[in-house]
Design an enzyme around this catalytic site. Structure first.
Site, PDB file in Angstrom:
ATOM      1  N   ASP A 187       0.681  -1.338  -0.045  1.00  0.00           N
ATOM      2  CA  ASP A 187      -0.020   0.008  -0.062  1.00  0.00           C
ATOM      3  C   ASP A 187       0.817   0.974   0.022  1.00  0.00           C
ATOM      4  O   ASP A 187       2.012   1.110   0.352  1.00  0.00           O
ATOM      5  CB  ASP A 187      -0.928   0.114   1.138  1.00  0.00           C
ATOM      6  N   ASP A 238      -6.852  -2.537   3.197  1.00  0.00           N
ATOM      7  CA  ASP A 238      -5.850  -3.505   2.919  1.00  0.00           C
ATOM      8  C   ASP A 238      -6.263  -4.925   3.646  1.00  0.00           C
ATOM      9  O   ASP A 238      -5.670  -5.748   3.522  1.00  0.00           O
ATOM     10  CB  ASP A 238      -4.498  -3.120   3.586  1.00  0.00           C
ATOM     11  N   ASP A 270      -1.655  -1.074   5.791  1.00  0.00           N
ATOM     12  CA  ASP A 270      -1.842  -0.604   7.357  1.00  0.00           C
ATOM     13  C   ASP A 270      -3.294  -0.110   7.278  1.00  0.00           C
ATOM     14  O   ASP A 270      -3.590   0.362   8.716  1.00  0.00           O
ATOM     15  CB  ASP A 270      -0.831   0.520   7.670  1.00  0.00           C
TER      16      ASP A 270
END
Length: 1311
Positions: free
Chosen positions: A604, A1024, A1020
């Protein structure tokens, strides 16, 4: 095509031809609502991932997943009578008699049949389970004996077959168990399908006493059907089913809501399946809704005590209780393990392995369990009760100060809440919840996999923390307390689903452990041969039958050591301990070995590669006439000085006021909380925020049909006591703002603070629209200003085209290419606008006819550790990919900054044609606007675009190493419409995936896995969670409770954890192989020694066995795992297959070498004059002999140097010399063995049953040990690997080497 409906409005199922998709059970609220996009712009797409979002973000872009595990179709042959199929009901489990595409409801378009076929899992009860087709008995009602179910929320297929116990079969089972002294019972325990076939009699599901459940991974469970007296109708279990189904051509109808005298249900993986008497199958009822839930006002009445009792029978207690096995149960489970029956000593290693399981289960049970006191409305009276007593339909008080954690999934009826949903999402950003409206309630579909974004604003999830709960201000109607209604309880809640995902993770597909049992099978064959040979030899020697059997069976325990598979966990356990010291926690130990084989690592962006917070770089305003951008203002003071504070129409003031008012911030305990982007933006202004009090809908609003529109798409009434913002150093208005004063269009006492702004109404951020807006009034003003902020791509649809500067696109591209995040602002003034009209203004009216006012530019800084880690991974040839919700140009810029993309060409897509049409064409052009283009089909650079010149920037290296940057919309189109080869090429070259929704991130992991990649993901945030679970190795950078849903959790919030996990994975994998090979060699060496001694009726002594097992093998096997990982990641990957020439050829070669040495020494010793033969007796083994002493001592050396050449160091582990404990142990073992050879004390000779040997023979033993070590090391390092390659070529012959899918694709794209 819409389904026909009955008089009650409930859809009646219709059988469709197979080439059409059927409508899904998904909520209509999830349909894609077209939002105009500038598709000719390469930065087109939804808004940035850092804009506040809910768990249902990007739902508008979910479509059928082609070739994805998330899309399934099931077929069931029509029965002979062509009996119509009853509807499956409103649960989110799809049964075997339906042909359904789970995602079809998200995109019902005529072009759907033109898409590439979705992947199908043809899973039937008849295939793996019992070998029978679904059977039916009776004329009208089908009494099936089996069914299949797809559980969408778990992505799980199961087959269920009903049985009753056969008296004859059970009698045979008991008889066999008794006659064989439990051996038959043990065999049937290991082979449950054989036991089912013997004991079970196939029975209709409605009459069975137990069922066999098998999932797609061939895991078998035998479950008892639980039965309880009930006496209520079917609607109490499954919700309203008040419609008639015509069963045949005659006018015969069945009662669709019959009484259910006895409740039949099974609990599988903490999911409860109820038997449906009309559908004749087990079904889930988690889409259950009370038929009396007709309007929000009727929900506040609560339940009667009698209703509560009935519902508790159906739904159970509101508790997430995990069944923990005791230590005794774990011990019994291991005792009846097939391997345990060979040797009791292996329980030591098993207990270590099971300790981690027990500890994890205990920790998970502690996390899952929660009980608290709540105030419940029962039978019209408020009462204190335990949270486990809650059932769907109960009304409880949310504003109770003692309630800090939400006990169940609920619908907020009155008041408002601020909650922390990090337990579910991993993000600690507070989320505001508001009272449900009639429109939201009408859209609530509990059977859907995800709730719509509008419903989630009213939905409270179990396990989330209450930051603040406010009572409704207007107490003219109901009690002035915040109320919520229970919707789902226990394991049916979102928290329950999360706990299930941790309890039952998907198998990793890693073959290492399975291969160990295949190897054991081969060794078992060798043991059987040795058993037969020993048996014949002992009979020849005339030994007693008892001794013959004992010694022959003893040989099997030597050849097949039960601790062999258990040694595979030693390396993993050591790696877990080392990772814990690095603040990296693992709840799925088997994933550590998988981490050692990672091919691609996905990241990410925001919060992972870059810092969490975004600093405001500055603001570009737009002058009124002519419309052009100003220079960058890097302070709010400069912005206000350039404009007119008292003129809200001034673009400078408009942008400033947008930054102060258009946000989702809240003030809790004098602390500002909210989205990090909003916090940075508001802090930039330096103003002061005072949160107001929201009013409950008035009686007039409730009757007004337009009242619901106030809330539509995020509208929120903030009017009774509006939130205000004011400049620093000024006092807030001391007179409260009254409703009457607002109605006349003015604030009271405007002279007190003319700069103070009141926020009359907020339209919160909606991911589909990619923007948020507010209605704001200055004190003393009769009108109001509307301020909007959102993604730059969406502004052209809502702003006056004349208000855009000519260089709008150029300015946006300049900042996004430089890695900045850009938020666009727009405004308009409405004159006059009363408070009442403001509340009735719809979002569509507010967000139209706007004037573009400027850009807010945010600086997204890389974390210091990002670039070094990316470079380290790339040097190790581990592919790195960015997967983000941000703008595609911003993502490319960040990727270049951190070296995720090198200096070669990066191509971005342009869609020509509608993005939802298979006829669209994708053009790929470089982001730097060079003339280079890709071929539309092969995705190879067109020679014509660079003139065939391969010099300078168009060098062959640059052309070969180009990358693709893919937007979410293009990814969706490629998955839905493009050929599979084209999809694979996009996946192979795609380095940046931007504007990706959470579902698309997860699907990207699945697509990469399908290409035979071993995939990792590091993230995080809430977006996700799906990707973390779908990846082979998911690493969460969150210390929230939800992080335990990922295999790994790092408490250090940067990506330095990624190479650490990979290094430990490689070290653990190599250690596991080394320990396995060591134990295999130990068994082989001992088998050789014992087999030679058996020739003369001798054996090793008890203390000799004890010395070998406890003082040599056990400490060495354990300490071998203490070698840490090598600090540098190598390009080379460790092997992951035990059954391969690379592993077996060196292993077998070493065994032959050891056998040659032992046989040679035995043959020479037997011919020496000092040779002492064993004294043969018929009732016991005679230990002391020269052969025994020789073989015992030389085998001790062989055990030791086997550990030496298997303790390999670089490139995966630290050299053995750094493993001080192992070095000390090996040195001590060598010295003790040399001592026993050279000058053993008398007591050592007696204990070890050694015989006298001349000094010359002692020298021969030492030389043989040294020579054997040299030969073994030379073979392991040089000769045996070459032999392995030769054997591999010989076995393969002329056949082409099997290659991974991604390697084939990569080779096909070389030119």
């Amino acid at each position: 095509m819409a389904q026909p409906q009955s008089d009650t409005g409930i859809a009646v199922p219709v059988r469709r031809p197979h080439h059409h998709r059927r409508d899904s059970a998904a909520s209509n609220s999830s349909f894609y609502s077209d939002v105009g996009m500038a598709q000719d712009e390469i930065f087109a797409g939804p808004t940035s991932e850092s804009i506040p979002s809910s768990s249902a973000s990007f739902m508008h872009r979910r479509r059928s997943r082609s070739n994805s595990n998330a899309s399934w179709t099931f077929y069931r042959p029509e029965d002979e009578e062509g009996r119509p199929i009853l509807a499956a009901g409103s649960d989110n489990a799809i049964e075997d008699d339906e042909e359904i595409d789970i995602e079809a409801a998200y995109d019902r378009r005529d072009s759907v049949s033109m898409r590439r076929q979705s992947s199908v899992y043809n899973f039937r009860a008849s295939d793996p389970l019992i070998g029978q087709k679904p059977q039916y008995h009776g004329a009208l009602e089908a009494h099936r004996t089996s069914q299949t179910i797809y559980i969408e929320s778990e992505d799980l297929n199961i087959a269920v077959s009903g049985f009753n116990t056969s008296r004859i079969g059970y009698a045979i089972y008991i008889t066999l168990s008794v006659l064989t002294l439990g051996l038959a019972w043990l065999l049937f325990h290991w082979m449950p399908m054989a036991r089912v076939k013997l004991v079970g009699a196939a029975t209709p599901l409605g009459d069975c006493d137990w069922v066999v459940v098998e999932n797609q991974w061939k895991e078998i469970n035998i479950l008892q059907v639980k039965k309880r007296e009930f006496g209520e109708t079917l609607a109490m279990i499954f919700g309203p089913t008040q419609f008639k189904n015509k069963l045949n051509s005659a006018d015969e109808y069945y009662d669709t809501d019959p009484l259910v005298p006895t409740l039949h249900y099974i609990d599988y993986r903490y999911i409860r399946f109820f038997y449906h008497t009309l559908h004749d199958k087990f079904m889930i009822n988690n889409g259950w809704k009370d038929p009396h839930w007709e309007s929000v006002s009727k929900l506040r009445k609560g339940l009667e005590s009698e209703e509560k009792i009935l519902r508790q029978i159906v739904f159970g207690d509101n508790a997430i209780e995990i069944e923990e096995k005791t230590s005794v149960q774990l011990l019994v489970d291991e005792i009846i393990n097939p391997l345990f029956t060979f040797q009791i000593a292996s329980i030591i290693l098993w207990s270590v392995d099971e300790y981690f399981y027990y500890a994890n289960m205990k920790r998970l049970a502690e996390v899952a369990h929660f009980e608290c006191g709540v105030r419940i409305l029962r039978s019209g009276f408020w009462a204190e009760a335990d949270s486990s007593d809650l059932v769907p339909g109960d009304v409880y008080e949310v504003s109770d100060h003692n309630l800090t954690i939400l006990p169940c999934d609920s619908l907020l009826l009155t008041g408002e809440c601020i909650v922390n949903e990090s337990m579910l999402t991993g993000e600690s950003v507070p989320v505001s919840k508001y009272a449900c409206t009639e429109e939201s309630f009408a859209q609530m579909d509990l059977a859907a996999k995800s709730l719509s974004s509008q419903v989630t604003r009213n939905f409270l999830y179990a396990g989330t923390k209450i930051i603040r709960a406010r009572k409704p201000v207007d107490d003219a109607g109901d009690e002035a307390i915040a109320l919520a209604m229970v919707v789902r309880t226990g394991f049916n809640t979102s928290k329950g689903s999360l706990v299930r995902s941790m309890l039952f993770p998907k198998p990793s597909g890693f073959k290492f452990y399975k291969d160990s049992f295949k190897f054991l099978g081969v060794m078992g064959i060798i043991a059987a041969i040795g058993f037969c040979a020993s048996l014949i030899n002992f009979i020849r020697l005339g030994l007693e039958p008892k001794l013959v059997v004992i010694r022959a069976l003893d040989l099997i325990t030597i050849v097949v050591p039960p601790a062999l598979p258990a040694t595979l966990t030693i390396g993993v356990s050591s790696a877990m301990a080392r990772l814990k010291q690095l603040s990296i926690f693992c709840i799925s130990p088997q994933r550590i070995n998988v981490a050692g084989k990672l091919d691609v690592m996905c990241f990410d962006k925001t919060g992972t590669l870059t810092e969490d917070g975004l600093d405001v770089l500055g603001v570009h305003c737009v002058t009124s006439f002519p419309h052009k951008f100003t220079d960058l203002y890097d302070s709010a003071q400069g912005l206000l000085k350039a404009g007119n504070k008292r003129d809200p129409r001034c673009p400078f003031t408009a942008v400033h006021n947008t930054m102060t008012t258009c946000h989702s911030l809240r003030n809790v305990d004098d602390e500002m909380i909210g989205d990090p982007l909003d916090l940075k933006m508001f802090d930039f202004t330096g103003w002061i925020f005072k949160e107001g009090m929201s009013a409950a809908p008035s009686a007039k609003d409730k009757k007004d049909k337009k009242a619901g529109a106030n809330e539509q798409a995020g509208g929120r009434n903030t009017g009774l006591s509006p939130s205000t913002v004011r400049p620093p150093g000024t006092e807030a208005s001391s007179t409260p703002v009254s409703l009457a004063g607002q109605a006349y269009g003015t604030f009271i006492n405007p002279s007190q603070n003319p700069e103070e702004l009141g926020i009359l109404k907020t339209f919160e951020f909606v991911s589909e629209l990619r923007r948020s807006s507010v209605i704001v009034r200055h004190f003393g003003d009769t009108g109001a200003d509307i301020y909007v902020k959102g993604a730059p791509e969406c502004m052209r649809q809502i702003c006056n085209s004349m208000s855009f500067p000519v260089n709008y696109d150029e300015m946006l591209e300049h900042y996004t290419k430089s890695g900045y995040r850009v938020i666009a602002c727009a405004t308009k003034h409405v004159e006059p606008l009363s408070w009442i009209k403001a509340q009735k203004m719809s979002r569509g009216d507010a967000e139209s006819g706007l004037t573009f006012s400027g850009f807010i530019v945010f600086e997204n800084k890389l974390k210091e550790t990002t670039t070094p880690v990316i470079e380290e991974l790339r040097k190790a040839h581990i592919r790195t990919v960015m997967c983000t919700g941000d703008n595609i140009l911003t993502a490319i810029s960040v990727a270049r900054q951190c070296k995720l993309i090198d200096d070669s060409f990066v191509f971005v897509p342009h869609i020509n044609g509608p993005h939802d049409s298979p006829d669209a064409i994708i053009e790929w052009k470089t982001v730097d606007e060079t003339p280079l283009e890709l071929d539309e089909h092969s995705l190879i650079p067109k020679p014509t675009s660079y003139g065939g010149d391969v010099s300078g920037p168009y060098s062959r290296n640059n052309l070969q190493n180009y990358s693709l940057a893919v937007s979410g919309e293009v990814f969706r189109w490629v998955v839905d419409y493009a050929p599979e080869k084209y999809l694979n090429k996009v996946l192979q070259r795609g380095q940046v995936y931007a504007r990706m929704s959470p579902d698309e991130k997860q699907e990207l992991m699945e697509k990469l896995q399908k290409m035979d990649y071993t995939v990792g993901f590091c993230g995080d945030g809430a977006n996700d969670c799906g990707a973390l679970k779908a990846a082979d190795v998911g690493i969460s950078l969150s210390d929230a409770e939800a992080s335990v849903a990922a295999p790994f959790t790092s408490r250090i919030f940067d990506i330095t954890c990624v190479p650490k996990v990979i290094k430990e994975g490689r070290a653990a994998l190599v250690t596991s192989f080394a320990c396995f090979k060591f134990m295999a060699l130990y068994s082989a060496i001992q088998f050789i020694s014992v087999s030679i001694l058996y020739k003369s009726g001798s054996n090793l002594g008890d203390l000799q066995f004890l010395f070998i097992d406890l003082l040599l093998i056990l400490p060495i096997a354990v300490l071998m795992s203490w070698s840490g990982p090598y600090p540098l990641l190598s390009i080379k990957r460790p092997t992951a297959s035990l059954v391969s020439a690379k592993v077996l050829v060196p292993l077998i070669s070493q065994i032959f070498l050891f056998a040659l040495i032992q046989l040679s020494l035995y043959w020479i010793a037997e011919r020496q004059p000092w040779y002492i033969p064993p004294q043969l007796t018929h009732n016991k083994s005679n230990i002391p002999s020269s052969a025994n002493s020789t073989l015992f001592l030389i085998s001790d050396f062989q055990y030791i140097y086997a550990a030496l050449f298997l303790s390999v160091g670089k490139p995966f582990r630290m050299p053995m010399r750094y493993n001080y404990a192992l070095c000390a142990t090996v040195a001590a073992a060598v010295m003790v063995t040399i001592y026993m050879v050279v000058i053993p004390a008398d007591w050592v000779v007696d204990w070890m049953q050694l015989t006298p040997m001349p000094a010359s023979w002692k020298a021969v033993l030492l030389l043989a040990a040294a020579g054997g070590y040299a030969a073994a090391m030379a073979g392991e390092e040089w000769a045996f690997p070459r032999m392995a390659r030769g054997v591999k070529r010989l076995i393969r012959g002329g056949a082409e080497k099997s290659r991974k899918g991604w390697k084939v694709t990569e080779e096909g794209m070389r030119f």
